[in-house]
Design an enzyme around this catalytic site. Sequence first.
Site, PDB file in Angstrom:
ATOM      1  N   PRO A 184       0.799  -1.229   0.000  1.00  5.96           N
ATOM      2  CA  PRO A 184       0.000   0.000   0.000  1.00  5.96           C
ATOM      3  C   PRO A 184       0.830   1.277   0.000  1.00  5.96           C
ATOM      4  O   PRO A 184       0.895   1.991   0.993  1.00  5.96           O
ATOM      5  CB  PRO A 184      -0.838  -0.131   1.265  1.00  5.96           C
ATOM      6  CG  PRO A 184      -0.040  -1.007   2.158  1.00  5.96           C
ATOM      7  CD  PRO A 184       0.752  -1.932   1.285  1.00  5.96           C
ATOM      8  N   CYS A 185       1.426   1.563  -1.127  1.00 12.58           N
ATOM      9  CA  CYS A 185       2.257   2.759  -1.198  1.00 12.58           C
ATOM     10  C   CYS A 185       1.409   4.021  -1.121  1.00 12.58           C
ATOM     11  O   CYS A 185       1.917   5.094  -0.867  1.00 12.58           O
ATOM     12  CB  CYS A 185       3.087   2.754  -2.475  1.00 12.58           C
ATOM     13  SG  CYS A 185       2.148   2.348  -3.939  1.00 12.58           S
TER      14      CYS A 185
END
Length: 300
Positions: free
Chosen positions: A265-266
Amino acid sequence: MNAMTQTEITRPQTILTDEITSGADYEIVRKVIETISETYQDQPSLETLAADVGMEPTALQKLFTRWAGLSPKGFLQAVTLDHARRLLASDLPLLDTAYELGLSGPGRLHDLFVTHEAMSPGEYKAKGLGLTMRYGFHVCPFGLALVMTTDRGLAGLAFCDPGGEAAALADMQGRWPNADYSEDLTATAPYAARIFNPANWRSDQPLKVVLIGTDFQVSVWNALLQIPMGKALAYSDIATKIGRPDAPRAVGAAVGANPVSFVVPCHRAVGKSGALTGYHWGLTRKKAILGWEAGQLCAE
DNA sequence: ATGACATTCTTGT
DNA sequence: ACAAGAATGTCAT
């Protein structure tokens, strides 16, 4: 339960005629989000927003809510500075335990359950030599998703808009120039179906992910995997967490180099102030993903 | 609110 | 080995 994986799909366009319209919806939604974020200080009315994309206000309201699980107004609040600050302010007590968990098997690292392994430095240096990448484009709530898999699991996930397929593919291929590539929608479709449908996020069948990167990058990506849905971390917090408190900028670079966006989950990395900063696949998409996640949480 | 600069790691010569 | 750049942060206007 997965009629979708059976469907014969050779071109992204053909899907748009399917009952799954979320890909086409995103085109509209993206424009609206763009407008909202550019003019939110003026409090744009639903009417104005609808006119911008040539829709009736009620139709847009319905479409947007179906997409995000959130009204345009609710969405606006979800990507506001205030909200991001709240995400930040919330605890980060997941420091050490989650790390051990991550190294040893399936864990609740993301709300999507994943197991991940890092490639050895040697494998990284080979830049994909000897690896076979199967790839395919699939519609998803955020436009088109380019899914890339190896026999060891998911290796890449990129986003693009219709027409940008070649650029996205080139971007990914540039990361592992020595790998062999072949389009194989049969292989990638199940991944897409699992990743983008929260109903398929199950612990008994965790998603296998291979992280191909430098040691530093992998440690950053590990840290990202520990951020739960609906939370966010500042780049500097991540830096602290991996034991390099003075390297927030390098963290930013590593986050940006993440080849498996969304799954790693950048989008949950934000500036220290809570401001949403850059995103490799477009800042608007980052807002869209965060807003969509907020909607998923509301729906529970 | 805006802009300069400090600082760390990656990556391409 | 070196230099440039990056999805930052901080401090001075």
